[in-house]
Design a protein around this motif. Structure first.
Motif: not given
Length: 798
Positions: A724, A727-728, A731, A745, A747, A750-751
């Motif tokens: 991920e 994406s992190v 973002a 953030n 992303r 979620d990670t």
């Protein structure tokens, strides 16, 4: 046809000693014949009879000449006998070494046949298993590579036999040729081609005389055949072989014979002119001969305090005391004399084509190099230099440039594959040589080992690195411009810092993470502070000092420090993570000095200093859309935290919660650093470059140089984060660009949730879903706070 492994191993070397005895016997027979001849002719020769006149005078001369030849014959026979014994000693020593290599190869499951060929000694079942193993071809390739390495070692010793054999032949040919040493008017030698009264008993003496002759002619500018240069090459290679005990003495004798430091520098410059000139027939030969000369210099300048014993570690108190004692011994005479001569020869000027060709034509003349530049250029071709020699040499050069900051300045750049071989900055080049032996680099750069020299501080903050002359034009008038730098500026310094702080050669594969020695940690700690605050103690004593490591390392003249420092910082991942998470012994603010605890020592820099250093070494190189250094640090830190979760004791749920908080904090920090990288690139190019910024990066455990080794469980957990990461970070970049730091953030959150869910499924830290949710929430909150602190540190707001 040259020697082969089979010939070397099957030769009966005891025949040499038998032949030597026969030559000794021959010398005895000549002695008897001489005595009988003297008894018969003595009265006649001395005129003790009634025989007088011209005939008697002629007879006297002839009798004396014959008597001389009997003596010369004895000298020659004894010399041949000793040369054969010398040859026997060399050959048997080499054979024993070769037998040892073969034995070691067989212990490593290698088969060595009678011809010296090597192959993996695998059973049919083992080969079958490799063929049917998914990684079998890779494993077989590793076996075959190992076999080739062993075969190369065997070939090296067979070549050493060839070299030694050629030396024996040269000595024997010279020993049986009349030297005519006494053939002068009125001399005893009446025969121009008789026995050799000047025959020597040492192979190396003949080789030394020949090598000196060739080197002298080269230094004098005479035309020297390639055959003669090849013989010089062979002699230096043969007598530089560390299998022979005389290699140090030969090196000293040769360097002395060609004129010490000055002659060595001149010879190297001559060989470099050939190696880098336009004559293709000389390039390879002259280049290789220069390598042999460099190794000869290495042998000559060895500092061994006691035969058969290893010196204490360089830079330690024990070493300094032992050196002080040794330096006053007779064994130190050559070294002391050479280093004394070098102080003058190192600053003398010499011709070198590559430098002369770059002189401005408008000045109507070439430019010369300093002796130190020529010597260090030579040394780059060799290996195995003593720490003392490297340290003393570098100190001499630093002392010289402190007196004249422009001492190395030349017109033209010397960089890249074409001209980078020339050490126009001999101090930086010497540091590069030093990096090949990490213990030497550590001993040299350790602030506690250099007295009042302050080498590390001088090199990082005070030295003038601009050694390239420039010219400006005012109309048709040329005036000197400001000095500038080569593109490879600080290359050697960066490599030396990596070696000194990690204890490993630059670019080494990653290892399991741990701590460091006191000296290593001290150098790393001070390096970070010097780059960030310009002072080894950081802000200690002056709270107004502003951190600037990120700005400094972004500059082109510091570019060559980034990769080595990134690899070094990856080696200190446990220390860095502890500081970022607030668990370091010096807290987040840090301490003035390292934490000295033997081999468990740690750096104690401030969190902000580490953030700026991370950002600085992660600067995206020109022409690239990626930062390999950031990826190395990112993965190293995440890997270490995953290893902590995989191996730590979290039987107390509170311990798991505290660890989650720390992991969230560190993850927020490194993600913000990555986001800041994207921000800088976007601002510069005014394009959305982040889509390919981290594209194609290897996951943890891939082919990233210096990546630490972690366990399988940690690998599985960290892969979730790495999958991920784009994406992190993208973002994070968007939030930083808008300076909306209060926005979370999603992303990243979620990670983190996935990461802790995965870790909990592996080790069952908590049982209930609510308990896991609380852990995840702690990590998310810590992430938010850390990214804000990071942004402020990188923007000079803290």
């Amino acid at each position: 046809m040259g020697l082969t492994y089979k010939k070397v191993m099957s030769a009966q070397y005891d025949k040499l000693t038998a032949a030597a005895k026969a030559w000794d016997d021959m010398a005895g027979d000549f002695k008897k014949a001489e005595s009988a001849y003297a008894a018969t002719t003595q009265g006649l020769a001395q005129g003790n009879t009634t025989w007088q006149g011209i005939a008697q005078g002629t007879a006297y001369t002839n009798f004396a000449g014959t008597q001389y030849e009997y003596g010369a014959a004895q000298t020659q026979a004894k010399a041949v006998a000793n040369l054969l014994r010398d040859a026997h000693g060399q050959f048997t020593e080499l054979k024993q070494r070769l037998e040892s290599v073969v034995a070691d190869a067989r212990k490593a499951k290698m088969a060595v046949d009678d011809e010296g060929n090597v192959r993996p000694d695998l059973t049919a079942q083992e080969r079958y298993a490799y063929v049917h193993d998914p990684d079998g071809q890779k494993l077989l390739g590793e076996w075959n590579k190992a076999a080739n390495d062993w075969a190369d070692q065997i070939k090296k010793y067979v070549k050493a036999f060839e070299d030694a054999d050629a030396g024996v032949k040269m000595a024997l040919d010279a020993a049986v040729k009349d030297s005519n040493k006494d053939r002068i008017p009125g001399g005893k030698d009446a025969t121009g081609s008789g026995f050799n009264a000047g025959a020597k008993s040492d192979i190396e003496q003949y080789e030394l005389e020949h090598a000196k002759d060739v080197a002298t002619r080269l230094n004098s500018g005479e035309k020297v055949s390639n055959a003669d240069v090849e013989s010089l090459n062979r002699i230096l290679r043969d007598n530089g072989n560390t299998a022979f005990k005389h290699h140090t003495d030969f090196g000293r004798d040769f360097v002395t014979a060609i004129g010490g430091a000055e002659g060595t520098i001149k010879l190297s410059n001559t060989l470099n002119n050939g190696a880098h000139g336009s004559d293709s027939g000389r390039k390879g030969l002259y280049s290789d001969t220069n390598k042999m000369l460099a190794n000869t210099l290495s042998n000559a300048t060895q500092v061994v305090f006691e035969d058969g014993k290893k010196n204490p570690p360089y830079g330690t108190k024990e070493y300094r005391e032992a050196y002080e004692k040794w330096s006053k011994s007779s064994d130190a005479k050559f070294y002391n004399d050479f280093m004394g001569d070098l102080k003058k020869a190192g600053l003398d000027k010499f011709d070198l084509d590559v430098a002369g060709d770059k002189a401005p034509m408008t000045r109507g003349q070439g430019q010369e190099i300093r002796g130190y530049q020529g010597l260090v250029t030579l040394m780059q071709q060799g290996s195995g230099y003593s720490p003392q020699f490297l340290g003393d040499l570098t100190d001499q050069m630093i002392d010289a440039e402190k007196k004249d900051k422009d001492v190395w300045d030349l017109h033209g750049t010397f960089e890249g594959k074409k001209d980078g071989w020339f050490a126009n900055d001999p101090v930086d080049a010497a540091l590069g040589i030093m990096s090949r032996d990490p213990a030497t680099a550590t001993g040299y750069l350790d602030p506690n080992a250099d007295g009042d020299k302050n080498r590390l501080e001088h090199l990082l903050t005070k030295r003038d690195w601009d050694i390239v002359n420039t010219s400006d034009w005012r109309g048709n008038i040329e005036i000197s411009g400001n000095d500038t730098f080569d593109k490879d500026v600080r290359t050697g310094l960066g490599l030396a810092l990596e070696a000194a702080t990690t204890g490993r050669p630059p670019g080494s594969p990653g290892e399991e993470l741990g701590r460091h020695s006191e000296a290593q940690a001290r150098i790393m700690h001070d390096t970070i502070n010097l780059l960030d605050y310009g002072d080894p103690e950081g802000k200690e004593g002056d709270a107004k000092r502003a951190g600037k490591a990120d700005e400094l390392l972004a500059k082109d003249e510091f570019a060559k420090l980034r990769d080595p420092l990134a690899r070094a910082l990856a080696s200190y991942t446990p220390d860095v993570v502890d500081v970022l998470a607030g668990e370091g012994p010096g807290g987040r603010v840090g301490q003035a000095d390292e934490l000295a605890k033997g081999d468990n020592s740690q750096i104690q820099n401030s969190r902000n200093s580490l953030l700026r250093l991370m950002r600085g070494v992660s600067e995206v190189p020109d022409g690239s859309a990626q930062s390999e250094n950031f990826n190395l640090l990112y993965q190293s830190q995440l890997g270490y935290m995953s290893e902590q979760l995989a191996t730590g004791d979290f039987s107390d749920p509170k311990a798991f919660e505290n660890r989650a908080q720390r992991i969230g904090e560190v993850y927020g920090t490194v993600s913000a650093v990555g986001g800041d990288l994207d921000l800088d690139i976007r601002d510069t190019k005014n394009t959305n470059a982040t889509n390919e910024r981290f594209y194609g990066y290897h996951v943890l455990g891939g082919a990233i140089t210096g990546i630490p080794v972690i366990g399988d469980m940690a690998q599985r957990s960290v892969d979730i984060v790495l999958n991920e990461r784009l994406s992190v970070i993208q973002a994070e970049n968007g939030l930083l660009a808008k300076e909306t730091l209060g926005t979370q953030n999603d992303r990243a959150h979620d990670t983190l949730d996935k990461f802790f869910a995965s870790a909990n499924s592996e080790r069952h830290f908590v049982e209930s879903r609510d308990a896991l949710g609380a852990i995840q929430n702690e990590a998310r909150q810590s992430y938010n706070g850390a990214r804000k602190i990071t942004f402020e540190a990188l923007r000079g707001e803290s």
